[in-house]
Motif scaffolding. Structure first.
Motif, PDB file in Angstrom:
ATOM      1  N   LEU A  65      45.351 -69.797 -87.273  1.00  0.00           N
ATOM      2  CA  LEU A  65      43.950 -70.029 -87.259  1.00  0.00           C
ATOM      3  C   LEU A  65      43.055 -69.594 -88.308  1.00  0.00           C
ATOM      4  N   LEU A  66      43.502 -68.663 -89.073  1.00  0.00           N
ATOM      5  CA  LEU A  66      42.725 -68.135 -90.263  1.00  0.00           C
ATOM      6  C   LEU A  66      43.263 -69.288 -91.362  1.00  0.00           C
ATOM      7  N   ALA A  67      44.155 -69.980 -91.443  1.00  0.00           N
ATOM      8  CA  ALA A  67      44.436 -70.937 -92.535  1.00  0.00           C
ATOM      9  C   ALA A  67      43.436 -72.097 -92.237  1.00  0.00           C
ATOM     10  N   LEU A  68      43.699 -72.531 -90.611  1.00  0.00           N
ATOM     11  CA  LEU A  68      42.661 -73.640 -90.381  1.00  0.00           C
ATOM     12  C   LEU A  68      41.207 -73.101 -90.584  1.00  0.00           C
ATOM     13  N   ALA A  69      40.984 -71.954 -90.675  1.00  0.00           N
ATOM     14  CA  ALA A  69      39.306 -71.720 -90.711  1.00  0.00           C
ATOM     15  C   ALA A  69      39.139 -71.811 -92.368  1.00  0.00           C
ATOM     16  N   GLY A  70      40.337 -71.470 -93.235  1.00  0.00           N
ATOM     17  CA  GLY A  70      40.080 -71.786 -94.598  1.00  0.00           C
ATOM     18  C   GLY A  70      39.955 -73.302 -95.091  1.00  0.00           C
ATOM     19  N   CYS A  71      40.669 -74.058 -94.217  1.00  0.00           N
ATOM     20  CA  CYS A  71      40.419 -75.678 -94.551  1.00  0.00           C
ATOM     21  C   CYS A  71      39.056 -76.054 -94.263  1.00  0.00           C
ATOM     22  N   ARG A  79      31.292 -77.480 -91.751  1.00  0.00           N
ATOM     23  CA  ARG A  79      32.345 -77.063 -90.969  1.00  0.00           C
ATOM     24  C   ARG A  79      32.338 -75.714 -91.005  1.00  0.00           C
ATOM     25  N   SER A  80      31.304 -74.806 -91.215  1.00  0.00           N
ATOM     26  CA  SER A  80      31.374 -73.315 -91.273  1.00  0.00           C
ATOM     27  C   SER A  80      31.275 -72.880 -89.977  1.00  0.00           C
ATOM     28  N   ALA A  81      30.719 -73.705 -88.785  1.00  0.00           N
ATOM     29  CA  ALA A  81      30.726 -73.267 -87.416  1.00  0.00           C
ATOM     30  C   ALA A  81      32.119 -73.404 -86.893  1.00  0.00           C
ATOM     31  N   LEU A  82      32.889 -74.355 -87.380  1.00  0.00           N
ATOM     32  CA  LEU A  82      34.207 -74.731 -86.901  1.00  0.00           C
ATOM     33  C   LEU A  82      35.051 -73.437 -87.500  1.00  0.00           C
ATOM     34  N   GLY A  84      34.257 -70.439 -88.204  1.00  0.00           N
ATOM     35  CA  GLY A  84      33.723 -69.189 -87.600  1.00  0.00           C
ATOM     36  C   GLY A  84      34.372 -69.136 -86.138  1.00  0.00           C
ATOM     37  N   LEU A  85      34.427 -70.390 -85.407  1.00  0.00           N
ATOM     38  CA  LEU A  85      35.310 -70.134 -84.166  1.00  0.00           C
ATOM     39  C   LEU A  85      36.674 -69.954 -84.373  1.00  0.00           C
ATOM     40  N   ALA A  86      37.315 -70.402 -85.489  1.00  0.00           N
ATOM     41  CA  ALA A  86      38.698 -70.146 -85.688  1.00  0.00           C
ATOM     42  C   ALA A  86      38.879 -68.844 -86.148  1.00  0.00           C
ATOM     43  N   CYS A  87      38.012 -68.074 -86.962  1.00  0.00           N
ATOM     44  CA  CYS A  87      38.340 -66.793 -87.259  1.00  0.00           C
ATOM     45  C   CYS A  87      37.936 -65.840 -85.749  1.00  0.00           C
ATOM     46  N   ALA A  88      37.079 -66.303 -84.967  1.00  0.00           N
ATOM     47  CA  ALA A  88      37.112 -65.557 -83.761  1.00  0.00           C
ATOM     48  C   ALA A  88      38.070 -65.689 -83.009  1.00  0.00           C
TER      49      ALA A  88
END
Length: 416
Positions: A65-71, A79-82, A84-88
């Motif tokens: 999830l964190l790697a996808l958030a980094g992508c 894509r910052s909202a996406l 943030g959701l991945a980090c949550a």
């Protein structure tokens, strides 16, 4: 964990997918293939170590999830909202991830932790930024303390943790001096490395810290070419990963079998457990006694599906070591006493009343699912530093051909 660990194949598959996502993040950062290969080799080394040494195996969902958030984050603000959701979601899967996020926030808000205060904190005065940093660091410490499980062992051997920590300290030291804009990230990595030394969230912290350390190593190799030659780094780390893969099976504990290693006591203990209460499940009733099957050596199930049983050949609940209580998940007549065992969460209470009138109170630390052919006998029945409790029942998919469940649910709890 707020969300229980998946079966080990799913956790390992998520870890592999996280490695592929790290490769994509490296490409988005315009890192060269050699540096990215070194980063993936570092990450793979850590995943192998966690898989072999941790009784729960590797759980790569939070790292994925964190790697996808980094992508998503590297792709731009849209894509910052996406991200943030991945980090949550990563925090829900592995709460220890919140320690890294809060440490990152505190470092970003602190004027002394970076060359520029950043967009969100730049509009605030120094006093407000210091207050925000203090709150973030205190919150990070509170989450770390809440995740502690003093009765559990470390996730990995001390030499393995020491090697990862030394690499992280060296990396963060170089970054701190030469790449000031990465100082907040270095603080977050150091916070996760500290959590890797704590019993409870250690395995999750190791995987998360390893992914961050691997990616930062690749960035450092690109930015400071004099210090780290990319080809030498890639080759050296790849060799280390290969050696780890070859040596880990020989260094890992022997393959367990679902047989209680503790011999049946020759004399009946003076104090015995007589009742068990699990408020979260609505369980409150008498506690029988279980013995090992003389033919197979396996722990015999209770005769009454609605009644749990204590392994009388082991430890008395409340005494030093792991006491084991088993129960049915269901029967032909309906749900068993431990039908809802899989739904327990860390922090839930389990009370065992003893024959002398005392009550041993335990709090749940982990809920795990194991294939029956990989039952962690040593982890369940082996020595423990303090009073612990194991609740065991069946779970997973029901195999109608053999009329049996494929897995075991194991709940770990420590004395309050």
């Amino acid at each position: 964990m707020l969300i229980g660990p998946p079966p080990w194949p799913s956790g390992l598959a998520a870890a592999v997918a996280a490695g592929l996502a790290l490769w994509v993040v490296g490409a988005r950062l315009r890192l060269r293939p050699a540096s990215r290969a070194a980063a993936i080799a570092l990450y793979a080394t850590a995943v192998l170590l966690v898989e072999w040494y941790s009784p729960d195996g590797v759980d790569g969902r939070a790292a994925l999830l964190l790697a996808l958030a980094g992508c998503a984050a590297v792709g731009g603000r849209a894509r910052s909202a996406l991200a943030g959701l991945a980090c949550a979601a990563a925090v829900l899967v592995a709460p220890v991830a919140a320690v890294g996020f809060l440490a990152l926030l505190g470092a970003m808000a602190s004027a002394g932790a970076m060359a520029s205060a950043g967009a969100f904190a730049g509009r605030w005065g120094p006093a407000a930024r210091r207050a925000l940093a203090a709150v973030a660091f205190v919150a990070a410490g509170a989450v770390a303390v809440a995740e502690l499980r003093p009765g559990l062992p470390l996730a990995l051997p001390v030499p393995v943790l020491a090697g990862l920590t030394l690499w992280g300290l060296l990396l963060c030291g170089l970054l701190w001096r030469r790449l000031a804009w990465l100082r907040p990230v270095a603080v977050a990595v150091l916070a996760l490395l500290g959590c890797a030394w704590t019993p409870g969230p250690g395995a999750d912290a190791v995987v998360l810290a390893a992914g961050a350390v691997a990616l930062l190593s690749a960035v450092l190799a690109e930015e400071v070419r004099v210090l780290l030659a990319r080809r030498v780094l890639a080759a050296g780390v790849s060799v280390a990963a290969a050696v780890t893969g070859l040596l880990a099976p020989g260094a890992s504990p022997p393959e367990p079998v679902p047989t209680p290693p503790v011999p049946v006591a020759e004399t009946r203990p003076a104090v015995r457990p007589v009742a068990i209460r699990v408020p979260a499940l609505g369980v409150d009733g008498p506690l029988g006694e279980l013995t090992a099957d003389p033919a197979t050596g396996e722990l015999a199930a209770p005769d009454d599906p609605g009644r749990a049983g204590w392994f009388a050949g082991g430890v008395v609940p409340g005494e030093r070591g792991p006491a084991v209580v088993g129960g049915h998940v269901d029967s032909r007549a309906g749900p068993g006493v431990f039908a809802g065992l899989r739904t327990l969460r860390p922090g839930d209470l389990v009370e065992v009343t003893r024959s002398d009138g005392s009550v041993a109170r335990f709090t749940v630390t982990a809920v795990r699912l194991f294939p029956k052919d990989r039952f962690p006998t040593e982890a369940v029945y082996g020595p423990a530093p303090g009073p612990e409790l194991r609740l065991v029942t069946c779970g997973g998919r029901f195999d109608r051909a053999v009329r049996s469940y494929e897995d075991n649910v194991v709940v770990d709890a420590v004395l309050v």
